[in-house]
Design a protein around this motif. Structure first.
Motif, short mmCIF file in Angstrom:
data_model
loop_
_atom_site.label_atom_id
_atom_site.label_comp_id
_atom_site.label_asym_id
_atom_site.label_seq_id
_atom_site.Cartn_x
_atom_site.Cartn_y
_atom_site.Cartn_z
N GLY A 243 -38.73 -27.83 -12.30
CA GLY A 243 -39.32 -29.15 -12.27
C GLY A 243 -39.12 -29.87 -10.94
O GLY A 243 -39.62 -30.96 -10.75
N ASP A 244 -38.38 -29.25 -10.03
CA ASP A 244 -38.03 -29.96 -8.80
C ASP A 244 -38.44 -29.21 -7.53
O ASP A 244 -39.14 -29.74 -6.69
CB ASP A 244 -36.53 -30.23 -8.79
CG ASP A 244 -36.10 -31.05 -7.60
OD1 ASP A 244 -36.61 -32.17 -7.47
OD2 ASP A 244 -35.31 -30.55 -6.79
N ARG A 245 -38.01 -27.95 -7.40
CA ARG A 245 -38.34 -27.21 -6.18
C ARG A 245 -38.11 -25.72 -6.36
O ARG A 245 -37.35 -25.30 -7.21
CB ARG A 245 -37.49 -27.71 -5.01
CG ARG A 245 -36.01 -27.32 -5.16
CD ARG A 245 -35.19 -27.80 -4.00
NE ARG A 245 -35.12 -29.25 -4.00
CZ ARG A 245 -35.23 -29.99 -2.91
NH1 ARG A 245 -35.43 -29.44 -1.74
NH2 ARG A 245 -35.15 -31.29 -2.99
N ARG A 268 -42.76 -27.75 -3.70
CA ARG A 268 -42.41 -28.90 -4.54
C ARG A 268 -43.56 -29.18 -5.51
O ARG A 268 -44.66 -29.52 -5.07
CB ARG A 268 -42.20 -30.16 -3.67
CG ARG A 268 -41.22 -30.04 -2.54
CD ARG A 268 -39.77 -29.98 -2.97
NE ARG A 268 -39.35 -30.92 -3.96
CZ ARG A 268 -38.59 -32.00 -3.73
NH1 ARG A 268 -38.21 -32.30 -2.53
NH2 ARG A 268 -38.20 -32.77 -4.73
N PRO A 269 -43.32 -29.09 -6.80
CA PRO A 269 -44.37 -29.45 -7.75
C PRO A 269 -44.59 -30.96 -7.79
O PRO A 269 -43.63 -31.72 -7.99
CB PRO A 269 -43.86 -28.93 -9.09
CG PRO A 269 -42.43 -28.62 -8.91
CD PRO A 269 -42.12 -28.56 -7.45
N THR A 282 -45.81 -39.58 4.20
CA THR A 282 -44.43 -39.92 4.57
C THR A 282 -43.75 -38.74 5.24
O THR A 282 -42.62 -38.88 5.71
CB THR A 282 -43.60 -40.28 3.33
OG1 THR A 282 -43.59 -39.14 2.45
CG2 THR A 282 -44.17 -41.47 2.60
N GLU A 284 -42.78 -36.08 3.67
CA GLU A 284 -41.91 -35.37 2.73
C GLU A 284 -42.44 -33.98 2.40
O GLU A 284 -41.69 -33.10 1.99
CB GLU A 284 -41.76 -36.18 1.44
CG GLU A 284 -40.93 -37.43 1.60
CD GLU A 284 -41.12 -38.38 0.43
OE1 GLU A 284 -40.29 -38.36 -0.48
OE2 GLU A 284 -42.12 -39.12 0.41
N PRO B 162 -38.05 -42.45 -1.02
CA PRO B 162 -38.90 -41.26 -1.14
C PRO B 162 -40.06 -41.53 -2.11
O PRO B 162 -39.93 -42.36 -3.01
CB PRO B 162 -37.98 -40.18 -1.71
CG PRO B 162 -36.70 -40.83 -2.03
CD PRO B 162 -36.70 -42.23 -1.56
N GLY B 165 -39.91 -37.11 -6.59
CA GLY B 165 -38.79 -36.20 -6.76
C GLY B 165 -37.48 -36.91 -7.04
O GLY B 165 -37.42 -38.13 -7.22
N ARG B 166 -36.42 -36.10 -7.09
CA ARG B 166 -35.09 -36.63 -7.36
C ARG B 166 -34.14 -36.00 -6.35
O ARG B 166 -33.26 -35.23 -6.68
CB ARG B 166 -34.69 -36.25 -8.79
CG ARG B 166 -33.47 -36.98 -9.29
CD ARG B 166 -33.03 -36.42 -10.62
NE ARG B 166 -31.76 -37.01 -10.98
CZ ARG B 166 -31.08 -36.65 -12.05
NH1 ARG B 166 -31.54 -35.74 -12.87
NH2 ARG B 166 -29.91 -37.21 -12.33
N ASP B 167 -34.36 -36.32 -5.08
CA ASP B 167 -33.62 -35.66 -4.03
C ASP B 167 -32.31 -36.36 -3.69
O ASP B 167 -31.34 -35.74 -3.33
CB ASP B 167 -34.46 -35.59 -2.74
CG ASP B 167 -35.65 -34.69 -2.92
OD1 ASP B 167 -35.80 -34.16 -4.04
OD2 ASP B 167 -36.42 -34.51 -1.97
#
Lengths: 561, 306
Positions: A243-245, A268-269, A282, A284, B162, B165-167
């Motif tokens: 769910g994150d990377r 990254r989803p 940005t 990212e 950001p 996400g949850r970075d």
């Protein structure tokens, strides 16, 4: 009681989301009012055209400076968005493009299809095909290492075939296309197929199989491979935070020397496209995939971001049905089907609903496809001619017929169908029940597979092989699940194409079939949409492909340390 | 008290069962997912084999009984897309959802309660106007729109946070504000009206006539009584936040349950949709039950009247 109500309404809401859900490979965007759109349209078109030209120029400059800028060793972190959460990054189980795009970096096949659509050696250095087209002998590349340091040899090819065939894989049938795989010596492999298969080298061996180490498969099985995939690709697996990377890093012993060019590759989803757009602005992420045209245009003035547009290999159409519901109706007459193709102003639809960013379709072969017949012009908008053809066919006042379209499946497709309906009304065609039947896409596809849709229905079909065979076999013929139209002549062509391994001979067949399907159209051909991506200007050497498949080993980042 | 507790537990179980029935059949109204799960090129036999293997060709009531039986054994089935047990996928995502919902609730409380109290104590003041404005905005601005605007302003233009996400620790800020904004509006309004109402109660007048300071009246009498009303509202808001984060999690690509649900729904991943719906309903019902019980313990009127 109030709380019960709250809960029920919540679950109802869940259900409603479910009901309007269904796969949306492309995004449905809200259409603005026509007036506003027309005002904006001109400006946008001009700007975008300019921008596209600029983009091309930028890319040219990049090509000139590549040698200067490319790092001598892998540097920097490239971050790429995914529009869904992958189910698996083991190729034979990777359910859709987002998942297989990650797998593409970790695994390799025996062949590869380069950016020009040619089949070139990858893990196999050369091959021979037997006279009858069912026996392949491959010489494997020597000195290739897996990510765990073991050398790649013939027994790994056999193990990869066996692993791919495991029925728990979503695409087990790809490996099953080979009847047998034998080791001749350490670097020679022989394969046989049941019948000649023109896509075997192009598709099956280039992108559907993943070469994995035999010893690893024995030790950990499929489950272990799913958890920690090991291949020969330019990038090796580091970790997958669900769910994150998904994090990969450069494989320093990659056989193709000097590659890859970035040290880290991260996926990254980000399911929401507005967020992908924000994230590329940005910085990212570096590559934002699958953007709708109007969202992508928001980025035109943005710094550090360029918008890339390319045609996608998908054809939208209105299908005629002569297998079930359309039997005995006027649409069996070729003149009627031609009339329908003349009756619709497709350019106006493209301009109004896609800001002009789609190409008019001439048939099931698209411009990049093998055997595309470039002499064919899209049917022009000519309602008078359409009426004449209808009169000639014996329907001067038109007729009534059933027409269905899916909802929630494709970008703006409901509106496209409404427009098509309007144009057909103009030549005297009316619809059963007084209107187009719109259905939720899941249900629609069930009906389509059962051949229970009315004589006219809208849909689309993509292909990722660089040729139209899948599209033809899928949407035509007597046997195919989703087919609604067949004639013996068409079936002959499809049979011949699917058993001709020689590319030149096949191209000729495609070209003839293209002409045939143009003159005697089983479909109203609508449009081929464009794909939009946004990329950070630091990204160099990135070449998008019509199939949206990523091979990122040559991409690098300007100024990466 | 025991009888009350027992009846509430039984009610909750029935409710959960009802939710299951509704979700199970609503999800199936959209047809079976074979057309999405099997490649379009696949021959008809393969489609049939898939249906058979997944049990989609059986009558719905039988499918439901199987499903309900499996749940009793703690088996939520395998996700069609991920080909893993749905329960594992949910447990992976659960912490992120709780973290986001809790942060959103705290944000809502920290902003709403003080403004509501001060505004309610001083009707017509500037703080009261601010409170009423926040209440109105919170309840009318759609949170997905707010989410996009927050990303545009604070991530893209200002670069403070950001965009997804949850970075890092600050990743939670934008999604929590977007998610908690509606609850904040609700809480401001309720706190304000509770305080306003209590201000006119006889016991406040009595306290005032005894010469007790304004601050003490506020702290001892007004806030205490108002908090009783707030507790139940806050717990309902919390359950909204847990269940209502689907769009917010999707927009911010927050690795939680809502984001997963969105994709499961898109792909008609029945087992996963059902399992997530079950879990969310379970939390909401459990939370409601706990609140009711706590409430009954605090306030005897409730347990006797029911």
């Amino acid at each position: 009681m109030k709380r019960i109500f709250v809960l029920l309404s919540m679950s109802l809401a869940l259900g409603l989301i479910a009901a309007c859900g269904a796969a949306q490979p492309e995004t449905v965007t809200v259409v603005e009012t026509v007036v506003v759109k027309e005002e904006v349209k001109v400006v946008e078109t001009v700007e975008v055209e300019k921008k596209v030209v600029e983009t091309v120029e930028v890319e040219k400059k990049v090509v000139e400076t590549v040698e200067v800028q490319a790092p001598d060793k892998p540097k920097g972190e490239l971050i790429v968005s995914l529009s869904t959460f992958p189910n698996s990054i083991y190729m034979p189980n990777a359910a859709e493009r987002n998942a297989s795009n990650v797998a593409n970096q970790i695994f390799e096949g025996l062949t590869w299809v380069n950016d020009d659509g040619e089949i070139v050696p990858a893990l196999a250095e050369s091959w021979e095909i037997s006279e009858d087209g069912t026996e392949y002998t491959f010489k494997l590349r020597q000195g290739v290492l897996f990510h765990d340091g073991t050398p790649f040899t013939a027994k790994d090819v056999v193990a990869s075939w066996e692993a791919g065939k495991d029925p728990s894989n979503a695409y087990a049938y790809n490996a099953e296309k080979a009847k047998s795989v034998e080791v001749i010596d350490d670097y020679t492999v022989k394969m046989t197929t049941e019948a000649p298969d023109p896509l075997f080298l192009r598709s099956t061996l280039s992108k559907d199989w993943a070469m994995i180490p035999a010893h690893y498969y024995e030790e950990v099985g499929l489950e272990g491979i799913e958890k920690h995939p090991i291949g020969t690709g330019p990038f090796k697996f580091v970790e997958w935070v669900k769910g994150d990377r998904i994090s990969l890093e450069a494989f320093e012993d990659y056989w193709d020397e000097g590659l890859p060019k970035v040290a880290k590759l991260t996926f990254r989803p980000i399911p929401e496209e507005s967020t992908r757009i924000a994230a590329v602005q940005t910085g990212e992420i570096h590559i934002a995939n699958r953007l709708p045209a109007d969202e992508a245009q928001r980025l035109l003035g943005a710094e550090n971001v360029k918008v890339v547009r390319y045609p996608s290999d998908r054809v939208y159409y209105i299908s005629f049905n002569n297998l079930t519901s359309g039997k005995g109706t006027p649409i069996e007459d070729k003149l009627v089907r031609q009339a329908f193709n003349y009756a619709i102003d497709r350019q106006a639809i493209i301009d109004a609903l896609f800001n002009g960013y789609a190409d008019l379709s001439t048939g099931f072969m698209t411009p990049g496809n093998l055997g595309y017949n470039a002499s064919l012009e899209p049917y022009p908008y000519d309602p008078e001619k359409a009426k004449e053809l209808l009169a000639e066919a014996g329907y001067p006042d038109g007729f009534e017929i059933g027409f269905a379209c899916p909802t929630g499946a494709y970008t703006n497709f409901e509106q496209v169908c409404e427009a098509v309906g309007g144009y057909l009304n103009d030549i005297g065609i009316t619809f059963e029940g007084g209107e187009i039947q719109f259905m939720e896409s899941g249900k629609y596809w069930d009906l389509e597979a059962n051949k229970e849709l009315p004589p006219l229905f809208g849909d689309s079909w993509s292909t990722t092989d660089g040729e139209a065979l899948n599209r033809l076999e899928g949407a035509l013929g007597a046997d195919a699940s989703y087919a609604a139209w067949n004639t013996s002549e068409l079936q002959d062509y499809i049979d011949k194409i699917s058993s001709t391994v020689d590319d030149e001979a096949r191209a000729k067949l495609y070209s003839e079939l293209h002409q045939l399907m143009y003159d005697d159209p089983p479909f109203v051909y609508l449009y081929e949409p464009n794909t939009f991506e946004a990329i950070n200007t630091a990204v160099q050497n990135y070449k998008p492909r019509a199939a949206e498949d990523y091979f990122l080993k040559e991409v690098f980042l300007a100024g990466a340390e | 008290m025991q009888r009350y507790l027992l009846s509430r537990v039984i009610q909750s179980i029935f409710l959960l069962f009802g939710v299951l029935v509704v979700v199970f059949f609503l999800v199936r109204l959209t047809g079976d997912p074979t057309s999405l799960m099997v490649a379009k090129e696949a021959p008809a036999e393969q489609r049939e084999a898939f249906r058979e293997a997944m049990g989609f060709n059986r009558p719905l009531p039988i499918q439901f009984l199987d499903f309900a039986g499996d749940i009793l054994r703690g088996d939520f089935g395998n996700s069609l897309h991920f080909r893993q047990p749905a329960l594992d996928l949910i447990l992976e995502r659960l912490p992120a959802t709780f973290y986001l919902a809790t942060t959103a609730l705290l944000f809502a409380i920290v902003i709403a309660v003080p403004i509501g109290i001060i505004g309610g104590s001083n009707p017509g003041s500037a703080m009261d106007s601010l409170g009423r404005a926040l209440g109105l905005l919170g309840q009318t601005i759609p949170n997905f729109w707010l989410a996009l605007i927050l990303i545009l302003i604070f991530a893209v233009n200002l670069g403070w946070f950001p965009s997804f996400g949850r970075d890092s620790a600050i990743s939670v800020v934008l999604p929590a504000v977007a998610l908690g904004f509606g609850s904040m509006g609700q809480l401001v309004r309720l706190t304000r009206s509770a305080v306003l109402e209590i201000r006119n109660e006889d016991y406040i007048r009595t306290a005032r006539s005894k010469g007790i300071s304004q601050f003490k009246i506020g702290a001892r009498h007004v806030f205490r009584n108002a908090s009783l009303a707030l507790v139940s509202v806050i717990s309902i808001q919390y359950s909204y936040l847990l269940g209502g984060s689907i769009y917010i999690e999707t927009i911010f690509s927050w690795p939680g349950l809502g984001n997963l649900l969105q994709q499961a729904v898109d792909g008609r991943d029945f087992p996963l949709v059902q399992a997530i719906a079950f879990f969310i309903s379970f939390f909401v019902i459990a939370l409601t039950l706990l609140t009711d019980v706590a409430y009954a313990l605090i306030d005897p009127r409730i347990r006797y009247s029911s």
